[in-house]
Motif scaffolding. Structure first.
Motif, PDB file in Angstrom:
ATOM      1  N   UNK A 159      19.831 -71.283  44.729  1.00 38.25           N
ATOM      2  CA  UNK A 159      18.512 -71.594  44.144  1.00 38.25           C
ATOM      3  C   UNK A 159      17.530 -72.158  45.151  1.00 38.25           C
ATOM      4  N   UNK A 160      18.043 -72.804  46.219  1.00 33.73           N
ATOM      5  CA  UNK A 160      17.155 -73.420  47.193  1.00 33.73           C
ATOM      6  C   UNK A 160      16.337 -72.394  47.975  1.00 33.73           C
ATOM      7  N   UNK A 161      16.738 -71.126  47.930  1.00 34.76           N
ATOM      8  CA  UNK A 161      16.014 -70.095  48.667  1.00 34.76           C
ATOM      9  C   UNK A 161      14.879 -69.483  47.856  1.00 34.76           C
ATOM     10  N   UNK A 162      14.705 -69.939  46.622  1.00 34.51           N
ATOM     11  CA  UNK A 162      13.674 -69.377  45.755  1.00 34.51           C
ATOM     12  C   UNK A 162      12.633 -70.439  45.421  1.00 34.51           C
ATOM     13  N   UNK A 163      11.366 -70.104  45.521  1.00 36.32           N
ATOM     14  CA  UNK A 163      10.360 -70.999  44.948  1.00 36.32           C
ATOM     15  C   UNK A 163      10.647 -71.171  43.456  1.00 36.32           C
ATOM     16  N   UNK A 164      10.290 -72.315  42.920  1.00 31.62           N
ATOM     17  CA  UNK A 164      10.614 -72.612  41.515  1.00 31.62           C
ATOM     18  C   UNK A 164      10.118 -71.519  40.576  1.00 31.62           C
ATOM     19  N   UNK A 165       8.895 -71.059  40.797  1.00 28.51           N
ATOM     20  CA  UNK A 165       8.325 -70.028  39.918  1.00 28.51           C
ATOM     21  C   UNK A 165       9.122 -68.732  39.988  1.00 28.51           C
ATOM     22  N   UNK A 166       9.488 -68.330  41.212  1.00 22.41           N
ATOM     23  CA  UNK A 166      10.234 -67.080  41.372  1.00 22.41           C
ATOM     24  C   UNK A 166      11.619 -67.191  40.754  1.00 22.41           C
ATOM     25  N   UNK A 167      12.242 -68.360  40.914  1.00 21.09           N
ATOM     26  CA  UNK A 167      13.579 -68.551  40.351  1.00 21.09           C
ATOM     27  C   UNK A 167      13.547 -68.451  38.838  1.00 21.09           C
ATOM     28  N   UNK A 168      12.574 -69.094  38.210  1.00 16.68           N
ATOM     29  CA  UNK A 168      12.494 -69.059  36.753  1.00 16.68           C
ATOM     30  C   UNK A 168      12.045 -67.696  36.234  1.00 16.68           C
ATOM     31  N   UNK A 169      11.257 -66.995  37.035  1.00 12.52           N
ATOM     32  CA  UNK A 169      10.847 -65.649  36.621  1.00 12.52           C
ATOM     33  C   UNK A 169      12.079 -64.752  36.514  1.00 12.52           C
ATOM     34  N   UNK A 170      12.960 -64.827  37.507  1.00 14.45           N
ATOM     35  CA  UNK A 170      14.196 -64.042  37.452  1.00 14.45           C
ATOM     36  C   UNK A 170      15.078 -64.484  36.290  1.00 14.45           C
ATOM     37  N   UNK A 171      15.228 -65.791  36.127  1.00 18.79           N
ATOM     38  CA  UNK A 171      16.121 -66.305  35.090  1.00 18.79           C
ATOM     39  C   UNK A 171      15.631 -65.917  33.696  1.00 18.79           C
ATOM     40  N   UNK A 172      14.350 -66.076  33.461  1.00 20.51           N
ATOM     41  CA  UNK A 172      13.797 -65.704  32.150  1.00 20.51           C
ATOM     42  C   UNK A 172      13.938 -64.205  31.929  1.00 20.51           C
ATOM     43  N   UNK A 173      13.681 -63.425  32.995  1.00 17.82           N
ATOM     44  CA  UNK A 173      13.820 -61.978  32.864  1.00 17.82           C
ATOM     45  C   UNK A 173      15.217 -61.565  32.462  1.00 17.82           C
ATOM     46  N   UNK A 174      16.232 -62.136  33.128  1.00 15.61           N
ATOM     47  CA  UNK A 174      17.607 -61.787  32.793  1.00 15.61           C
ATOM     48  C   UNK A 174      17.960 -62.248  31.385  1.00 15.61           C
ATOM     49  N   UNK A 175      17.496 -63.427  31.013  1.00 16.21           N
ATOM     50  CA  UNK A 175      17.840 -63.947  29.690  1.00 16.21           C
ATOM     51  C   UNK A 175      17.226 -63.104  28.569  1.00 16.21           C
ATOM     52  N   UNK A 176      15.999 -62.641  28.741  1.00 17.47           N
ATOM     53  CA  UNK A 176      15.403 -61.827  27.675  1.00 17.47           C
ATOM     54  C   UNK A 176      16.079 -60.461  27.613  1.00 17.47           C
ATOM     55  N   UNK A 177      16.537 -59.939  28.746  1.00 17.66           N
ATOM     56  CA  UNK A 177      17.277 -58.679  28.714  1.00 17.66           C
ATOM     57  C   UNK A 177      18.603 -58.847  27.977  1.00 17.66           C
ATOM     58  N   UNK A 178      19.276 -59.953  28.248  1.00 22.98           N
ATOM     59  CA  UNK A 178      20.538 -60.222  27.551  1.00 22.98           C
ATOM     60  C   UNK A 178      20.286 -60.399  26.060  1.00 22.98           C
ATOM     61  N   UNK A 179      19.262 -61.200  25.714  1.00 19.85           N
ATOM     62  CA  UNK A 179      18.958 -61.457  24.303  1.00 19.85           C
ATOM     63  C   UNK A 179      18.520 -60.194  23.575  1.00 19.85           C
ATOM     64  N   UNK A 180      17.979 -59.228  24.317  1.00 17.70           N
ATOM     65  CA  UNK A 180      17.514 -57.982  23.701  1.00 17.70           C
ATOM     66  C   UNK A 180      18.639 -56.981  23.497  1.00 17.70           C
ATOM     67  N   UNK A 181      19.851 -57.366  23.857  1.00 18.75           N
ATOM     68  CA  UNK A 181      21.002 -56.496  23.610  1.00 18.75           C
ATOM     69  C   UNK A 181      21.144 -55.356  24.588  1.00 18.75           C
ATOM     70  N   UNK A 182      20.536 -55.473  25.760  1.00 19.74           N
ATOM     71  CA  UNK A 182      20.638 -54.404  26.747  1.00 19.74           C
ATOM     72  C   UNK A 182      22.095 -54.210  27.185  1.00 19.74           C
ATOM     73  N   UNK A 183      22.441 -52.983  27.542  1.00 24.45           N
ATOM     74  CA  UNK A 183      23.645 -52.769  28.330  1.00 24.45           C
ATOM     75  C   UNK A 183      23.373 -53.337  29.714  1.00 24.45           C
ATOM     76  N   UNK A 184      24.275 -54.154  30.218  1.00 22.85           N
ATOM     77  CA  UNK A 184      24.087 -54.780  31.521  1.00 22.85           C
ATOM     78  C   UNK A 184      24.871 -53.991  32.561  1.00 22.85           C
ATOM     79  N   UNK A 185      24.188 -53.561  33.612  1.00 18.49           N
ATOM     80  CA  UNK A 185      24.839 -52.829  34.694  1.00 18.49           C
ATOM     81  C   UNK A 185      24.875 -53.720  35.934  1.00 18.49           C
ATOM     82  N   UNK A 186      26.077 -53.985  36.423  1.00 21.24           N
ATOM     83  CA  UNK A 186      26.283 -54.805  37.608  1.00 21.24           C
ATOM     84  C   UNK A 186      26.866 -53.944  38.724  1.00 21.24           C
TER      85      UNK A 186
END
Length: 701
Positions: free
Chosen positions: A439-466
């Protein structure tokens, strides 16, 4: 996992192959049925042996691909009626084949975990209500008797020789591509507009129906028995019963038919009145049926009329353009994926790349040159203008309209979110969870943008591809409550033939490089850890060793402007300009030329989801010196030199040893069997897309 499936070409087998390949596992099959290499790859099989389950064929499979870690035994009799007509044939297919298989495992692969598909027919005909695994088995048909003999053989080898066996007693399995049994028979006759249906029995018979796609998930889910267990039996039923009369009446209503259904009152020998699972053990191990147990008439009609994994036209999937300038690995992933699908699954997929009007034309032209790829330009993809609406209102309308116009079947979200109301089945590709690990390598805004993005994808029932098992472990740790379908699709690359026409010696001369050099083709992001290489070169300089590291890639990191300048100033301060040479962004043919002729690939990264540069080095057999992180170990299986991400001394030692062992440039070509890796990548991605489209059809009903 390395999984062998007996009977992989059967009804359940094909769905299981899709499930396992979609999760990134190596799947090999043996059984009866002609499958050419193209069809086997399409299914997700890395290899197929058309033959008996005997020592000769099992030895051949092991010699070619190594021993299995898991074996799913699906081969055997599949019909009560046939077992009565030809009992010895059923015995040979079920009991004798199992005996040969277990004896081979005892001699050659005792550590392999076995999952064997049995049948609720072992319980017999005298049960009413839910049947627990502890119920006394009293089979009444040869089919049930032979399944029980198979179970007893597994129990014997587990107790006597320690072979771990899990028996799954399946109940009434139905689903896409089933072309027999009661449900299919009723639907087919209604489709043919028969005016009267006479069914055997009374109509009051209770059956526990389960969808084959859930059954495939179950077989994967029980693959790892508890360490203390060598043998266990599990009911593969939902615990929900439906009468034959109710199913038949519902289907007649769905067809809008005036067909009259009658029941003869005469049951076939061996047919029980009720077969209903007690599902307590499944609930105990945490398995949930995703598709409702009662097979709804609407879906059954769809299955008869062609719904399922096989589509009548190529499946069109959407991918947003990834700029090579911003993320070279992502761009290369797209290009290699599209090329792999075109080569190994021709005519089955049409990748549709959606790009903004400001996207670079040369990048899009390179993608469009791959067979079957279509490029669509739209201002909806200049940045993310619809993101606010997607988050607040559930839909990026402009993007959704573009998908509709292009007749897209499945969308792949890569660093995008189009809304939970997007009316198209969607896969969310999460390359890595670096923002959680570093987390230290990400500005706070960028870190939360990624986190919120992943969480809404998970909450939306997406198939997750890793992209790796390492990423899967991170995902489970970060989002332990996520119930999404998750697929692991491991990237593999095979450079286009045209990219290999560039003479490496000419590229080396063009950039004034020595005969021996190490190649570091990473963009200048802080987590790529270039500073460690500078530190190691400084150590080598003090030792009097003249080692050259050639780097290429973009210097732009939007998260940390000026990082390249910081590294470059360190290079100059320590007088390492001759040892660390950065070429900037160079054409891909030059990247491959330098990689092929390098002493070794160098990747000091602190974090990777799945390293593209490592895969490219593997494709040529280039030696590798890598940071000791989980995913590098996963990708190379120990076939590299490793160093700690904060250990310049060990890195310096590796560089010196490799440099001393080098004797001029060696121009390498693509390694043998690379086709297998790339075809497995294509099959794994294809299975993920197909499963996402199939599961989006909704509950059966």
């Amino acid at each position: 996992m390395i999984v062998w499936i007996t009977g992989a070409n059967g009804f359940i087998g094909r769905h299981l192959v899709h499930e396992l390949a979609g999760a990134g596992h190596a799947v090999h099959g043996i059984g009866h049925g002609a499958l050419d290499a193209t069809e086997a790859r399409r299914l997700g099989l890395r290899s197929w042996i058309n033959g008996e389950i005997d020592a000769a064929n099992l030895d051949a499979l092991a010699a070619a691909h190594g021993l299995p870690t898991h074996l799913v035994h699906l081969a055997g009799g599949s019909s009560v009626g046939i077992s009565i007509e030809r009992p010895f044939e059923d015995f040979s297919r079920t009991v004798a084949s199992t005996a040969r298989l277990l004896e081979w495992l005892r001699e050659s692969a005792r550590d392999c975990a076995v999952i064997a598909a049995s049948s609720a027919a072992v319980y017999g005909a005298d049960h009413f209500g839910p049947i627990a695994e502890s119920a006394i088995a009293t089979p009444v048909s040869p089919y049930g008797q032979h399944k029980f003999m198979m179970e007893q053989l597994c129990r014997s080898y587990a107790q006597s020789f320690g072979i771990r066996c899990t028996i799954v007693r399946l109940f009434s399995v139905y689903g896409p591509n089933l072309r027999k049994q009661l449900l299919w028979d009723i639907c087919s006759r209604l489709q043919a507009k028969e005016q009267a249906l006479t069914l055997g029995g009374t109509g009051n018979e209770i059956r526990d129906w389960t969808d084959v796609r859930d059954v495939a998930r179950l077989l994967v889910g029980v693959a790892e028995p508890a360490p203390q267990e060598t043998f266990r039996v599990i009911n593969g039923g939902s615990g929900h019963g439906t009468s034959v009369a109710d199913i038949a009446a519902g289907l007649v209503r769905q067809w809008g038919s005036s067909t009259v259904v009658r029941h003869s009152g005469v049951s076939r020998p061996g047919d029980p009145v009720s077969l209903l699972a007690d599902d307590a053990m499944l609930r105990q191990i945490g398995f949930d049926w995703c598709i409702p147990a009662r097979p709804g008439p609407c879906r059954l009609r769809g299955l008869v009329q062609g719904a399922g994994f096989v589509t009548p036209r190529p499946l069109r999937f959407a991918f947003s353009h990834i700029s090579r300038r911003l993320w070279a690995g992502g761009y290369n992933y797209q290009r290699n994926l599209f090329a792999a699908l075109a080569r190994f699954l021709p005519g089955e997929f049409i990748p549709v790349v959606f790009a903004g009007n400001r996207a670079e034309e040369n990048e899009l032209s390179e993608l469009a040159a791959v067979p079957a790829v279509e490029v669509v330009r739209s201002e909806a993809f200049d940045g993310q203008p619809g993101l606010a609406a997607a988050l607040a209102l559930g839909l990026d309308r402009a993007a959704a309209a573009a998908f509709h116009s292009a007749r897209v079947d499945v969308v792949v979200e890569a660093a995008r979110f189009f809304g939970w109301r997007l009316p198209v089945p969607t896969v969310a590709w999460i390359p890595d969870l670096q923002h959680r690990s570093l987390p230290q390598l990400f500005p706070t805004t960028a870190r939360w943008r990624r986190e919120i993005g992943f969480r809404v994808q998970i909450a939306s029932g997406r198939t997750i591809m890793l992209s790796s098992e390492s990423a899967l472990r991170d995902f489970r740790a970060c989002y332990p409550r996520a119930g999404n379908r998750v697929s692991v699709v491991r990237f593999a690359t095979q450079p286009p033939e045209a990219f290999l026409n560039t003479d490496p010696s000419e590229v080396i001369a063009m950039h004034n490089l020595p005969a021996n050099y190490f190649y570091l083709p990473n963009q200048f992001y802080r987590h790529k850890n270039h500073q460690l290489v500078v530190d190691a070169l400084a150590i080598l300089k003090r030792r009097g060793a003249d080692v050259v590291v050639c780097a290429s890639g973009s210097t732009e990191d939007r998260r940390e402007l000026g990082y390249y300048d910081l590294v470059n100033s360190e290079i100059k301060r320590r007088g390492l300009e001759a040892n660390f040479r950065h070429l900037g962004v160079i054409p891909l043919p030059h990247v491959y030329a330098l990689l092929r002729a390098s002493t070794a690939l160098l990747n000091p990264s602190r974090f990777e989801g799945w390293s593209t540069t490592v895969e490219e080095a593997k494709s040529f057999g280039v030696p590798m010196i890598l940071s000791d992180i989980d995913v590098h170990r996963e990708q190379t299986a120990g076939a590299a030199r490793y160093f700690g991400v904060d250990d310049p001394v060990t890195l310096a030692d590796h560089l010196m040893q490799a440099a001393q062992a080098a004797h001029g440039p060696i121009i390498r070509n693509v390694v043998p069997h690379q086709d297998d890796n790339v075809s497995a990548f294509a099959a794994s991605f294809a299975a993920t897309i197909q499963q996402t489209k199939s599961s989006s059809l909704g509950p059966l009903g």
